[in-house]
Design an enzyme around this catalytic site. Structure first.
Site, PDB file in Angstrom:
ATOM      1  N   LYS A 158      47.954  75.375  42.584  1.00  0.00           N
ATOM      2  CA  LYS A 158      49.083  76.009  43.262  1.00  0.00           C
ATOM      3  C   LYS A 158      49.224  77.459  42.824  1.00  0.00           C
ATOM      4  O   LYS A 158      49.338  78.359  43.654  1.00  0.00           O
ATOM      5  CB  LYS A 158      50.359  75.230  42.939  1.00  0.00           C
ATOM      6  CG  LYS A 158      51.425  75.325  43.987  1.00  0.00           C
ATOM      7  CD  LYS A 158      52.613  74.443  43.613  1.00  0.00           C
ATOM      8  CE  LYS A 158      52.344  72.967  43.843  1.00  0.00           C
ATOM      9  NZ  LYS A 158      53.364  72.105  43.242  1.00  0.00           N
ATOM     10  N   ARG A 207      57.783  74.506  39.373  1.00  0.00           N
ATOM     11  CA  ARG A 207      56.831  73.661  40.083  1.00  0.00           C
ATOM     12  C   ARG A 207      55.606  73.390  39.227  1.00  0.00           C
ATOM     13  O   ARG A 207      55.087  74.284  38.584  1.00  0.00           O
ATOM     14  CB  ARG A 207      56.376  74.369  41.367  1.00  0.00           C
ATOM     15  CG  ARG A 207      57.483  75.104  42.091  1.00  0.00           C
ATOM     16  CD  ARG A 207      56.967  75.963  43.227  1.00  0.00           C
ATOM     17  NE  ARG A 207      56.296  75.198  44.247  1.00  0.00           N
ATOM     18  CZ  ARG A 207      55.624  75.745  45.256  1.00  0.00           C
ATOM     19  NH1 ARG A 207      55.520  77.066  45.353  1.00  0.00           N
ATOM     20  NH2 ARG A 207      55.027  74.980  46.151  1.00  0.00           N
ATOM     21  N   GLY A 228      52.548  64.299  44.874  1.00  0.00           N
ATOM     22  CA  GLY A 228      53.581  63.372  44.467  1.00  0.00           C
ATOM     23  C   GLY A 228      53.579  63.013  42.992  1.00  0.00           C
ATOM     24  O   GLY A 228      54.483  62.347  42.519  1.00  0.00           O
ATOM     25  N   MET A 244      53.549  65.086  40.323  1.00  0.00           N
ATOM     26  CA  MET A 244      54.356  65.953  39.485  1.00  0.00           C
ATOM     27  C   MET A 244      55.601  66.338  40.267  1.00  0.00           C
ATOM     28  O   MET A 244      55.594  66.378  41.472  1.00  0.00           O
ATOM     29  CB  MET A 244      53.572  67.222  39.150  1.00  0.00           C
ATOM     30  CG  MET A 244      52.300  66.928  38.433  1.00  0.00           C
ATOM     31  SD  MET A 244      52.661  66.457  36.751  1.00  0.00           S
ATOM     32  CE  MET A 244      51.007  66.171  36.179  1.00  0.00           C
ATOM     33  N   ARG A 250      46.465  74.961  50.182  1.00  0.00           N
ATOM     34  CA  ARG A 250      45.324  74.347  49.501  1.00  0.00           C
ATOM     35  C   ARG A 250      44.405  73.782  50.563  1.00  0.00           C
ATOM     36  O   ARG A 250      44.803  73.605  51.714  1.00  0.00           O
ATOM     37  CB  ARG A 250      45.791  73.240  48.565  1.00  0.00           C
ATOM     38  CG  ARG A 250      46.529  72.134  49.298  1.00  0.00           C
ATOM     39  CD  ARG A 250      47.167  71.148  48.362  1.00  0.00           C
ATOM     40  NE  ARG A 250      48.096  70.308  49.104  1.00  0.00           N
ATOM     41  CZ  ARG A 250      49.083  69.604  48.559  1.00  0.00           C
ATOM     42  NH1 ARG A 250      49.295  69.666  47.265  1.00  0.00           N
ATOM     43  NH2 ARG A 250      49.866  68.861  49.286  1.00  0.00           N
ATOM     44  N   HIS A 299      54.714  60.654  51.997  1.00  0.00           N
ATOM     45  CA  HIS A 299      53.875  60.189  50.889  1.00  0.00           C
ATOM     46  C   HIS A 299      52.800  59.220  51.373  1.00  0.00           C
ATOM     47  O   HIS A 299      51.628  59.326  51.002  1.00  0.00           O
ATOM     48  CB  HIS A 299      54.763  59.537  49.830  1.00  0.00           C
ATOM     49  CG  HIS A 299      54.002  59.008  48.657  1.00  0.00           C
ATOM     50  ND1 HIS A 299      53.648  57.699  48.535  1.00  0.00           N
ATOM     51  CD2 HIS A 299      53.494  59.640  47.575  1.00  0.00           C
ATOM     52  CE1 HIS A 299      52.968  57.534  47.411  1.00  0.00           C
ATOM     53  NE2 HIS A 299      52.863  58.693  46.806  1.00  0.00           N
ATOM     54  N   ARG A 343      13.731  41.872  45.837  1.00  0.00           N
ATOM     55  CA  ARG A 343      13.814  40.838  44.798  1.00  0.00           C
ATOM     56  C   ARG A 343      13.196  39.576  45.375  1.00  0.00           C
ATOM     57  O   ARG A 343      13.682  39.062  46.373  1.00  0.00           O
ATOM     58  CB  ARG A 343      15.266  40.567  44.435  1.00  0.00           C
ATOM     59  CG  ARG A 343      16.005  41.743  43.878  1.00  0.00           C
ATOM     60  CD  ARG A 343      17.454  41.311  43.630  1.00  0.00           C
ATOM     61  NE  ARG A 343      18.243  42.386  43.072  1.00  0.00           N
ATOM     62  CZ  ARG A 343      18.881  43.302  43.797  1.00  0.00           C
ATOM     63  NH1 ARG A 343      18.791  43.265  45.110  1.00  0.00           N
ATOM     64  NH2 ARG A 343      19.586  44.233  43.195  1.00  0.00           N
ATOM     65  N   SER A 396      10.201  52.587  38.056  1.00  0.00           N
ATOM     66  CA  SER A 396      11.472  52.513  38.778  1.00  0.00           C
ATOM     67  C   SER A 396      12.525  52.120  37.749  1.00  0.00           C
ATOM     68  O   SER A 396      12.366  51.116  37.045  1.00  0.00           O
ATOM     69  CB  SER A 396      11.384  51.467  39.886  1.00  0.00           C
ATOM     70  OG  SER A 396      12.646  51.335  40.490  1.00  0.00           O
ATOM     71  N   GLY A 409      15.413  50.448  36.352  1.00  0.00           N
ATOM     72  CA  GLY A 409      16.318  49.330  36.639  1.00  0.00           C
ATOM     73  C   GLY A 409      17.574  49.564  35.822  1.00  0.00           C
ATOM     74  O   GLY A 409      17.744  49.043  34.734  1.00  0.00           O
ATOM     75  N   THR A 410      18.438  50.389  36.385  1.00  0.00           N
ATOM     76  CA  THR A 410      19.572  50.859  35.564  1.00  0.00           C
ATOM     77  C   THR A 410      20.620  49.785  35.301  1.00  0.00           C
ATOM     78  O   THR A 410      21.472  49.974  34.449  1.00  0.00           O
ATOM     79  CB  THR A 410      20.235  52.096  36.207  1.00  0.00           C
ATOM     80  OG1 THR A 410      20.413  51.835  37.583  1.00  0.00           O
ATOM     81  CG2 THR A 410      19.385  53.318  35.999  1.00  0.00           C
ATOM     82  N   ASN A 411      20.560  48.657  36.031  1.00  0.00           N
ATOM     83  CA  ASN A 411      21.503  47.584  35.676  1.00  0.00           C
ATOM     84  C   ASN A 411      21.182  47.055  34.287  1.00  0.00           C
ATOM     85  O   ASN A 411      22.025  47.042  33.398  1.00  0.00           O
ATOM     86  CB  ASN A 411      21.436  46.433  36.688  1.00  0.00           C
ATOM     87  CG  ASN A 411      21.865  46.863  38.075  1.00  0.00           C
ATOM     88  OD1 ASN A 411      22.447  47.929  38.225  1.00  0.00           O
ATOM     89  ND2 ASN A 411      21.568  46.048  39.062  1.00  0.00           N
ATOM     90  N   ASP A 412      19.925  46.635  34.112  1.00  0.00           N
ATOM     91  CA  ASP A 412      19.544  46.104  32.809  1.00  0.00           C
ATOM     92  C   ASP A 412      19.448  47.215  31.772  1.00  0.00           C
ATOM     93  O   ASP A 412      19.758  47.009  30.605  1.00  0.00           O
ATOM     94  CB  ASP A 412      18.203  45.369  32.907  1.00  0.00           C
ATOM     95  CG  ASP A 412      18.409  43.925  33.354  1.00  0.00           C
ATOM     96  OD1 ASP A 412      19.484  43.372  33.036  1.00  0.00           O
ATOM     97  OD2 ASP A 412      17.517  43.365  33.999  1.00  0.00           O
ATOM     98  N   CYS A 446      16.390  51.755  41.025  1.00  0.00           N
ATOM     99  CA  CYS A 446      16.700  50.636  41.910  1.00  0.00           C
ATOM    100  C   CYS A 446      17.912  49.846  41.433  1.00  0.00           C
ATOM    101  O   CYS A 446      18.196  48.772  41.944  1.00  0.00           O
ATOM    102  CB  CYS A 446      15.497  49.729  42.071  1.00  0.00           C
ATOM    103  SG  CYS A 446      14.946  48.997  40.529  1.00  0.00           S
ATOM    104  N   TYR A 455      12.855  59.322  44.269  1.00  0.00           N
ATOM    105  CA  TYR A 455      13.738  58.696  45.246  1.00  0.00           C
ATOM    106  C   TYR A 455      14.816  57.878  44.542  1.00  0.00           C
ATOM    107  O   TYR A 455      14.678  57.541  43.374  1.00  0.00           O
ATOM    108  CB  TYR A 455      12.936  57.794  46.201  1.00  0.00           C
ATOM    109  CG  TYR A 455      12.352  56.564  45.557  1.00  0.00           C
ATOM    110  CD1 TYR A 455      13.118  55.409  45.402  1.00  0.00           C
ATOM    111  CD2 TYR A 455      11.046  56.562  45.082  1.00  0.00           C
ATOM    112  CE1 TYR A 455      12.599  54.291  44.781  1.00  0.00           C
ATOM    113  CE2 TYR A 455      10.510  55.452  44.455  1.00  0.00           C
ATOM    114  CZ  TYR A 455      11.294  54.306  44.305  1.00  0.00           C
ATOM    115  OH  TYR A 455      10.789  53.197  43.683  1.00  0.00           O
TER     116      TYR A 455
END
Ligand code: ADP
Ligand code: MG
Ligand code: MG
Length: 922
Positions: A46, A116, A125, A127, A368, A486, A608, A810, A812-815, A877, A897
């Site tokens: 602001k 303000r 809403g 603040m 804004r 709101h 899989r 590749s 395997g970001t889960n494990d 993946c 990728y």
């Protein structure tokens, strides 16, 4: 003057002494403007934009901004202020006094200010603002005399006591109350004196004076102290309240939802008041330079005559559309049109601005970048390129990737809509279709949603306390409030379906019912809303896929002609032009692959294979294999599975039309395939004609204490090579068959859970051996490659060795996340919430890559992998492949990728393109 007589006794000497070298805590705006639009971190959104508007010559009442550094200081120093602040604020007030000719606390021409808040990113809403600060029993008389308008003066005063009491002194709705206590006082007075709900503007001077008395009594009763009368005490208290509100529950909930760091803090703006409540030549409003719900280029917004700005947003009175202003105050309307054009030309984006008209003169109080729905964002970006306001790359950046899925959200089924009567209409504030069970308060809405119900939150109007309920709801319906209420604001931001100001609905909080068109809905009853057109229906309506899905996936010619479809495909074309990283999909079936390709995926990053063992009778053969005692028996069972797998792979190759497919070999622990209950085990025993004890025994044998770290992944293929051999044969035979059918298949065989080079060596040797056999049998050859998943830390750390054998990685970001953090995703539910609350991590690491920890392992693996094999193909993946922040991270660390579920493909494409564009801009 007033400030001298009422100044408290703080250590003024210290203030003076440090003032010389003290940092600059106060930035002026007005005739002299210290800041500018780029200083949002320091001045808040602001403050920075008020400064920017001053710089481009727009009419802004003068004021100053107290920097976010003071907020930081405040929390770092037990809620105290830097010593130098007071003097700088005094300079600020003096500057406003000089520009307005009024004086703070003066008894002839008093200066009133607004206080303000202003965080870096606007937090609607969250603040609270205090208007008309500087009034007390004396200055109110001065204001009345000076303006010859006692009604106005007393209206300001009652507003001030009300806001200050609420925000600073904490006189707020208690949990057992449905209305704000000040509003309850107003309501009582109206009924005492007029026996009706008259408009606030109809209250006369005597009424307003009485309200001030009652408000002060209310404050005394609830806050336990007198209302402060010294303007400087008021100012210091108000500034403190703004800083204090940074840590209120609502603000914390909001920050958590939008990942806004606590450290940012808020600024405080102190600004000369301009008055929208002096009479019928005055008013206040909120407007957008274009329609933020659907994107149409039209002047959009609303205003109230004879009102201060808070009234417009608070939903106390229902505002009129901004176009109507032309009838009331034509010159002011034309001035606003001019400002609208100036704003877009300067900011080159759609602006959401707040204005006040005082006796016909327009003042700007805020601007804004307007929050917008995904549909509006898309239309804005396409239109602004056509208009030459922005280039196509900026257009790509203007579409928030995490909102894109909104465009794919279902719409109501047309046939169903035709059969169903509209029972009420309101403003279409958040596009989309939602059916849900009615709940009238946030707590009950949240509870119902937690039980798995689809919830429609229905309120007379919403306020920030309802935020949790709004988050939990499918859609929001309100009886009162306009496009800047709101409800509309939050819906726009969260992409919630919303209809607001549906005046025909009657919400009875006490009875917990909604009555409309002669029907009564209890909590738990179904209602439906269409936030694209603003319609309300009874009951539950069927939904149909969005035009984009109909057009792309189902090739529906009508859908393909819609503007939404065309804009979307244009955006995706631009993405393709900008991107470096490609997007693949995680797909286990030809149908999923087909959908993903329609969305622009260029291959499969993860198939899989375990799902392929469950369908129909296959599971029996799979179980037979697991129960087998000898290699020969296992091979016999596997031979039954081979044709199924081969068929599945062939189907996938066909759907991919020549794009590569990464196929992961069997990964989960074997016990997942065996029946658990006694009955199922007995059934299986009969089917396979073996004793049930044998099954029980095997289930017992396969039981593990830590299945996630147990007998799974390549460990299965190491112990039972015949499984790997069967899968390799299925893949290669399918590829050969595809080739014969004229389809190019590009299998990429992926060995899971590798931590040792030797594991991979053994599996790869087996694959090559089988492939060579198949080629000899079929007298032909196909291309294939073999690589691995990097999903345990040892694999990442020894990636240089592993890359000697692996042709691709590749992640395997889960494990990888589970093993890096030592946290099981499936067991994290019990503490994840507490961890996020304590801000141990900002985002759920299973949803968005933990870049500093898990990301580190990825970087190491990439670096080491490339040392051995410079051009190695790198993908991801895990679930993270569809998370915009993770996609951007993947771009940064140089992946080839990302791969994600089919419906996330557009999101990932957009995020990937945005990362590339941002990169090029650096
Ligand atoms: P929010 O962040 O909740 O929008 P603001 O600080 O913008 O809060 O204040 C809300 C409204 O209060 C503004 O839209 C405006 O109408 C009114 N307001 C704020 N400052 C002034 C002022 N100096 N003069 C007149 N009205 C003001
Ligand atoms: Mg505002
Ligand atoms: Mg895994």
């Amino acid at each position: 003057m007033a400030k001298k007589s009422t100044a408290k006794k703080p250590a003024r000497k210290a203030t003076r002494k440090s003032a010389a070298k003290a940092p600059k805590y106060v930035y002026l705006f007005g005739k002299k403007t210290d800041g500018n639009g780029s200083m949002k971190p320091l001045l808040g959104g602001k403050g920075a934009n008020l400064a920017e508007m001053c710089r481009i010559g727009l009419p802004v009442p003068p004021g100053f901004t107290i920097t976010t550094e003071v907020c930081t200081y405040y929390y770092a120093n037990k809620r105290t202020y830097p010593a130098a602040l007071r003097a700088q604020m005094e300079t600020g007030i003096a500057s406003i006094e000089a520009q307005t000719g009024k004086k703070f606390g003066d008894l002839t021409n008093p200066l009133l200010v607004s206080v303000r808040s202003g965080a870096r990113d606007s937090m609607p809403g969250m603040m609270d603002t205090i208007l008309n600060l500087g009034l007390n029993d004396q200055t109110v008389e001065a204001l009345a005399a000076k303006t010859q308008n006692p009604r106005f003066a007393w209206d300001c005063y009652r507003r001030f006591v009300q806001m200050y009491g609420d925000v600073v002194l904490g006189v707020q709705k208690r949990p057992d109350e449905d209305h704000e206590p000040f509003e309850t006082v107003i309501h009582a007075l109206k009924h005492e004196r007029y026996h009706a709900d008259i408009e606030d503007t109809k209250l006369n001077v005597a009424d307003l004076k009485e309200l001030v008395v009652r408000f002060k009594a209310l404050v005394k009763e609830r806050a336990g102290k007198e209302f402060p009368s010294s303007p400087w005490d008021q100012l210091v208290g108000a500034a403190g309240a703004v800083f204090g509100s940074w840590m209120n529950d609502r603000a914390i909930v909001y920050r958590r939802k939008y990942n806004i760091p606590t450290e940012w803090g808020t600024a405080v703006n102190v600004q000369a008041m301009v008055y929208g409540n002096t009479g019928d030549n005055s008013g206040s409003g909120v407007a957008f330079t274009r329609n933020p719900a659907n994107g149409v280029k039209e002047f959009y917004g609303e205003f109230l005559i004879n009102a201060q700005g808070e009234d417009v947003v608070a939903g106390v009175r229902t505002p009129e559309p901004v176009a109507e202003l032309k009838k009331h105050l034509a010159p002011a309307f034309h001035e606003l049109e001019r400002i609208r054009a100036t704003l877009e030309k300067h900011f080159k984006d759609v602006q959401d601005f707040e204005f006040t008209i005082e006796d016909g003169v327009v003042y700007m109080l805020q601007t804004r970048n307007g929050k917008r729905t995904a549909a509006a964002a898309l239309k804005f970006s396409i239109d602004m390129v056509k208009e030459g306001l922005i280039d196509w790359k900026t257009a790509v950046l203007r579409n928030p990737a995490d909102q894109l899925e909104q465009l794919l959200a279902p719409i109501f089924d047309l046939a169903d809509v035709k059969k169903t009567a509209v029972i009420a209409t309101g403003l279409p504030a958040g596009p989309g279709a939602a059916s849900g069970q009615v709940y009238l308060n946030a707590d009950r809405a949240v509870a119902a949603a937690e039980k798995g119900q689809k919830v429609l939150l229905v309120r007379i109007e919403t306020s920030p306390e309802d935020l949790r309920g709004m988050i939990a709801a499918e859609g929001i319906l309100t009886a009162r409030g306009g496009v800047s209420s709101h409800a509309a604001l939050v819906a726009r931001q969260m992409g919630k379906v919303c209809v607001c100001g549906a005046a025909a609905i009657n919400v009875d909080y006490a009875a917990k019912t909604v009555t409309v068109a002669g029907q009564t809905f209890k909590e738990g009853d179904w209602m439906s809303i269409d936030g694209t057109i603003g319609a309300v229906y009874a009951g539950q309506l069927k939904t149909a896929p969005s035009e984009i899905i109909s057009g792309l996936v189902n090739h529906d010619p009508v859908a393909r002609q819609t503007e939404k479809f065309k804009s979307f495909t244009q955006l995706m074309k631009w993405c393709a032009q900008a991107t470096r990283m490609s997007v693949r999909t995680n797909a286990d079936t030809p149908e999923q692959a087909r959908i993903a390709v329609a969305f622009g995926a260029v291959g499969i990053g993860l198939t899989r294979t375990e799902h392929m063992f469950f369908e129909g009778d296959r599971i029996d053969s799979m179980r037979e294999m697991i129960l087998a005692d000898t290699v020969a028996a296992r091979e016999a069972a596997l031979a039954k599975l081979l044709p199924y797998q081969r068929g599945d792979f062939l189907g996938i190759f066909k759907a991919l039309k020549g794009y590569p497919a990464t196929i992961r070999f069997l990964d989960p622990p074997l016990h997942e395939f065996l029946p658990n209950s006694k009955e199922q085990q007995a059934d299986l025993a009969k089917k396979l004609n073996i004793p049930v004890e044998k099954i029980e025994h095997r289930v017992h044998e396969l039981h593990e204490f830590n299945p996630m770290l147990g007998f799974r992944g390549c460990r299965l293929g190491i112990k039972y090579p015949e499984i790997t051999a069967m899968q390799a044969r299925a893949v290669i035979e399918a590829a050969v068959e595809a080739k014969k059918a004229g389809i190019k298949a590009k299998p990429e065989i992926m060995i899971p859970l590798v931590g040792f080079k030797k594991e991979l060596d053994l599996q790869v040797a087996l694959v090559h051996e089988v492939a060579a056999k198949v080629f000899a049998e079929k007298k032909t050859k196909v291309d294939y490659s073999v690589g691995t998943m990097i999903e345990i830390p040892r694999g990442a750390l020894t990636a240089d060795e592993i890359a000697q054998t692996a042709e691709f990685f590749s992640f395997g970001t889960n494990d990888l996340t589970q093993t890096c953090l030592g946290m099981s995703r499936d067991d994290s539910g019990s503490f994840l919430g507490a961890y996020q609350e304590a801000e141990i991590f900002k985002k759920n690491p299973f949803a968005s890559v933990d870049q500093t920890g898990t990301g580190q392992l990825m970087k190491i693996a990439i670096e080491k992998g490339r040392q051995t094999r410079p051009g190695i193909k790198l993908g991801i993946c895990g679930e993270h492949g569809g998370d915009p922040d993770s996609v951007k991270f993947c771009h940064k660390i140089g992946l080839t990728y990302v791969s994600c579920s089919p419906y996330r493909v557009p999101v990932a494409r957009l995020a990937a393109a945005q990362a590339a564009i941002a990169d090029a801009k650096k």
